[in-house]
Design an enzyme around this catalytic site. Structure first.
Site, short mmCIF file in Angstrom:
data_model
loop_
_atom_site.label_atom_id
_atom_site.label_comp_id
_atom_site.label_asym_id
_atom_site.label_seq_id
_atom_site.Cartn_x
_atom_site.Cartn_y
_atom_site.Cartn_z
N GLU A 68 38.13 57.40 39.69
CA GLU A 68 38.40 56.53 38.82
C GLU A 68 39.63 56.77 37.77
O GLU A 68 39.64 57.97 37.38
CB GLU A 68 37.06 56.17 37.80
N ALA B 158 32.84 63.00 32.06
CA ALA B 158 31.67 62.85 33.13
C ALA B 158 32.05 61.42 33.76
O ALA B 158 33.02 60.58 33.22
CB ALA B 158 30.30 62.58 32.37
N ASN C 280 29.83 58.63 39.84
CA ASN C 280 29.88 58.58 41.23
C ASN C 280 28.58 58.44 41.72
O ASN C 280 27.65 59.01 41.23
CB ASN C 280 30.56 59.70 41.88
N HIS D 299 24.32 57.31 29.60
CA HIS D 299 25.75 56.71 29.96
C HIS D 299 25.86 56.39 31.49
O HIS D 299 25.91 55.53 32.02
CB HIS D 299 26.88 57.25 29.38
N GLU D 300 25.96 57.73 32.33
CA GLU D 300 26.47 57.63 33.55
C GLU D 300 25.25 57.21 34.42
O GLU D 300 25.59 56.62 35.35
CB GLU D 300 26.83 59.08 34.15
N GLU E 264 31.89 49.89 31.00
CA GLU E 264 31.88 50.91 29.91
C GLU E 264 31.12 50.29 28.63
O GLU E 264 30.39 51.28 28.10
CB GLU E 264 33.43 51.37 29.75
#
Length: 887
Positions: free
Chosen positions: A167, A303, A306, A338-339, A361
């Site tokens: 990204e 981080a 994926n 978050h991820e 985001e």
């Protein structure tokens, strides 16, 4: 992606005070036929891929790799060429075959400037299904772009691990591809790797076989339909720990001997995944979810989400009991939250183009905060996160260089620059406000509907708005949402009150809060405003002027109770006095909101500086640690305002010490049983701030504890270790610097070693700072530490660091993520002590940054100029207040 928040530009703009593997039939149908979304593209629209079969053979010692790929694609209209994206690749044996047909050779030409490869054929291709095959070679990079290597020290010597980071637009460095979010496809990945290494990707391993010559071939399951930037490969000497929960295998992966330090992250992943399965109403669709810890760092991110294989730098995933504290725990948890949120918002449903990056985001940032508050309320007992969330992006959003949440992105570099405080912080804040406006149930219902409708496909902002609007009838939801996402800036709500017939009549008038655009015609928003007085509250949508009535008279009038609204409040003097007199009776979150708005308004001359400074004197010793953090930031920030005027700086320091020293004496150096997380963090903050204010006793104690720690590790407990080392490093002499250097050289833990090299760049002493800069250009710190060292030097020696980096630009470029260069160099100049830096940054931008990619440079230049101007305006008021109060 979890971006790095403590970048120079972030500091510039923070403020002005200083699965189951089997899918259901419906899911399969959506995966095969996702909703089509018209999106921006840098590629012709005449060809679409559907599947990639990739085989790669890395040569880590040569920093290169070989690849083979077969791409199933659909030619939508006749064409004589196929254009896709590729960077730093060479091609061979390229052919195209129609279903049931004979292979057609392809001639490949590369357009490096446009990052494309053009496959041309002798005869035009008819519309239909084809398979494009090619062999290729690529480069393994030293920074976290594309396919890259990270070297790290262990007890057994230096090791090298390989990872990918795609990204926003770097999958094209790993596979020739349609490397844009709207070109979703499925992926098969085969990797030829050294025997004994662990190889990990998005999906579980199907098979592993010995291929001889100390090599193995690892084959992974086919991925779901996803965007190229979500593909992942990692390989090295790793350990993995797992747990199974609700049909999903949750794993953490780290360098050998370190996976135990990921236990907290493993359990956090389980807890967060359960929460999100429920919140989104769609079960996590992959059979496994790994979180992979990697040594080193990036200037751009910490981080990456994926799908099924989150990549996280060690400092945001591992907890070493020797050094980790509650702040580290919070960082590990919030990063995971978050991820994992991205596994739905970003991975399952992906924005159609980078214009709507905030859908990824902003939403992940909001979910991170919401989930942390729900699962770890002990970390925020005052529930103050709303105040920090709503105000966090306002520092940048008040400048002329801001942009709307939904922004047009035309180039790869602009896409990289879109990962900023507006996309993350304002996006999150606006979501929090909108959820509060329509109600949490209606908001969640809209989100669930959006996810289900666009699963395995793409979406745009208005797709989400339509679903929330359906769930919240009777509200002007889309109007409010458009006002806050399609235009930049911050509403200002002016409030005055009068008592009439036993009722408080509050008059509201909308304006715009701006830092550097006074006198401009203000923008207009439909602003959801809450007004509270006594025990009563009303809610009103303000688009210009409004008036509300509340029962009773004399009680303070408070706007934005709970602080979820994205606006600043300017109270009439009489109302601010009443509010100030009753300040200590307000909830802590509202105390913070009042102080934050007073600080921001005073900075631009719309409210007296005395209003804010008076509030800092009203805070009692037993007040919330969160409130004392705010006080410490305000009074500690006065020090820089008087730089260059030693006499008046001494007066400002005397005032600051008079407020902060008693609180620190109450807390002491040692943790006490029952100390809350916020108390521990306040103790550390006060030690750091008091040292910057020249408190000799604090500096001496820090040095003594550092010296003692060589034989007594308890002298620097984890909660204070980083703060003590920072004080020692900042005030280091040559002998101390050499000692820190030796500690860095001898350290075998990659995470601790990275910290030590960062400390070498923190010295106030110019000669030592120069030594750190010189070291950054050597191999010693490690390829991913050097740029961070230059950035750390810039915090004390902005001009020196900027001049050094520009003078050694070709070397420094190799040390910086390619996605970060347009912001890295200007960011070094932010702390400049004179306006000449503006000219230097402009000269650099004119020479080395494309005209379409200069927003970060313009942001820093404007912040420097505005900072000097506002400082000159503010100093007389601050100085007068200090003198009036005996300083």
């Amino acid at each position: 992606m979890r971006r790095l928040l403590v970048s120079a530009i972030a500091l510039a703009l923070t403020g002005l005070a200083s699965t189951a593997s089997a899918q259901s039939a419906a899911e399969v149908s959506r995966a095969a036929n996702p909703p089509m979304v018209k999106a921006t593209s840098q590629l012709p629209a005449n060809v679409r891929p559907s599947h990639y079969a990739i085989e790669v053979t890395p040569h880590a010692d040569k920093m290169a790799f070989d690849g083979k790929v077969r791409i199933d694609l659909q030619v939508l209209e006749p064409t004589s060429s196929i254009v896709l994206q590729a960077v730093n690749m060479t091609f061979a044996n390229s052919t195209l075959v129609a279903k049931g047909g004979k292979p057609m050779p392809a001639k490949v030409s590369v357009d490096a400037g446009n990052q494309t490869a053009i496959f041309t054929f002798e005869k035009p291709l008819a519309a239909g299904s084809y398979t494009l095959s090619t062999n290729y070679t690529g480069v393994i990079n030293t920074q976290a772009n594309g396919f890259f290597a990270l070297d790290y020290q262990t007890e057994g010597g230096k090791q090298r691990a390989l990872y990918t980071q795609f990204e926003n637009s770097d999958a094209r460095r790993f596979i020739p591809s349609w490397d844009e979010p709207n070109f979703k496809a499925t992926f098969d990945l085969t990797v030829n790797a050294p025997a004994g290494q662990m190889v990990v990707s998005n999906m579980p391993v199907v098979s592993t076989k010995d291929t001889g010559n100390s090599m193995q071939q690892v084959v992974f399951e086919t991925s779901p339909k996803m965007s190229t930037y979500l593909l992942f490969l990692g390989m090295g000497d790793f350990d993995r720990a797992t747990l199974d929960d609700n049909g999903v295998q949750i794993g953490v992966i780290a360098q050998k001997g370190k996976v135990d330090q990921a236990q907290f992250a493993l359990e956090a992943g389980r807890d967060v995944l359960r929460e999100y399965d429920d919140y989104f109403g769609v079960k996590y669709p992959l059979p496994k979810l790994d979180n992979i810890a990697a040594p080193g760092r990036s200037q751009f991110f910490s981080a990456m989400e994926n799908w099924g294989a989150i990549f996280t730098f060690e400092s945001s995933l591992l907890l070493d009991p020797r050094i980790s504290n509650v702040s580290d725990q919070q960082r590990v948890f919030t990063t995971a939250a978050h991820e994992i949120a991205h596994q739905w918002f970003g991975d399952l449903v992906t924005m159609a183009w980078w214009d709507d990056l905030w859908l990824n985001e902003g939403f992940a940032t909001w979910m991170e905060g919401r989930t942390t508050q729900k699962l770890h309320p002990e970390w925020d007992i005052d529930n103050v996160d709303a105040a920090y969330t709503s105000r966090g992006a306002m520092g940048g959003d008040g400048y002329v260089t801001t942009h709307p949440i939904v922004q047009h992105v035309a180039t790869v570099e602009q896409a990289s620059q879109a990962f900023d405080g507006i996309t993350y912080g304002k996006g999150s804040a606006v979501i929090g406000m909108l959820e509060d406006y329509v109600g949490s149930d209606a908001w969640r219902d809209g989100v669930r509907s959006y996810i289900k409708q666009h699963a395995y496909g793409n979406g745009v902002t208005d797709d989400l708005w339509r679903e929330v609007d359906k769930a919240a009838p009777g509200k002007q939801f889309i109007q409010v949402a458009h006002d806050f996402t399609l235009q930049p800036g911050i509403p200002l709500i002016k409030a005055s009150a009068a008592c009439t017939a036993g009722k408080t009549v509050v008059s509201l008038e909308q304006g715009e809060y701006t830092i550097d655009r006074p006198g401009k015609v203000p923008l207009r928003w439909h602003v959801p405003v809450s007004v509270r007085s006594g025990g009563s509250a009303v809610h009103v949508l303000v688009d210009d002027k409004a008036s509300v009535e509340l029962p009773g008279c004399g009680a303070p009038v408070l706007l934005n109770a709970g602080q979820k609204g994205y606006y600043r409040t300017l109270y009439a003097p009489a109302q601010f006095k009443v509010l100030s007199d009753g300040f200590n009776k307000l909830p802590v979150v509202d105390q913070l909101g009042v102080m934050m708005d007073a600080s921001a308004l005073a900075a631009v001359g719309q409210q007296p500086e005395s209003d804010l400074l008076d509030l800092t004197t009203k805070v009692p010793l037993d007040a919330s640690p969160n409130l004392w953090q705010m006080v410490a930031g305000v009074v500690g920030g006065l020090d820089d305002m008087f730089e260059g005027n030693p006499k008046r700086q001494a007066a400002a320091r005397k005032f600051a010490l008079s407020r902060l020293s008693p609180k620190f004496q109450q807390l002491g150096w040692e943790n006490r049983e029952g100390d809350s997380a916020t108390t521990k963090q306040l103790r550390s903050s006060l030690i750091g701030i008091l040292s910057t204010l020249g408190d000799d006793k604090v500096i001496a104690e820090a040095r003594a504890r550092f010296a003692k720690s060589a034989t007594d590790p308890k002298a620097m407990p984890p909660e204070l270790r980083r703060t003590i080392l920072g004080i020692v490093a900042r005030n280091a002499d040559a002998a101390t610097w050499d000692k820190l250097h030796k500690m860095a050289q001898d350290e075998k833990s990659s995470m601790i070693r990275d910290q030590y090299y960062g400390l070498l760049a923190a010295a106030k002493d110019k000669a030592l700072a120069q030594r750190a800069l010189d070291m950054a250009l050597t191999e010693e710190p490690g390829a991913t530490n050097s740029a961070g060292m230059i950035g750390s030097v810039s915090r004390e020696h902005s001009e020196m660091a900027f001049d050094f980096a520009v003078a050694h630009r070709e070397q420094v470029d190799k040390l910086v993520d390619s996605t970060s260069r347009a912001r890295f160099y200007p960011g070094l100049g932010y702390g400049a002590k004179n306006l000449k830096m503006v000219d230097k940054i402009k000269a650099y931008a004119d020479a080395y940054i494309a005209p379409t990619s200069r927003r970060d440079a313009e942001t820093v230049m404007n912040a420097i100029k505005t900072g000097f101007k506002l400082r000159a305006q503010r100093l007389p008021q601050i100085d007068a207040w200090l003198k009036k109060n005996g300083y």
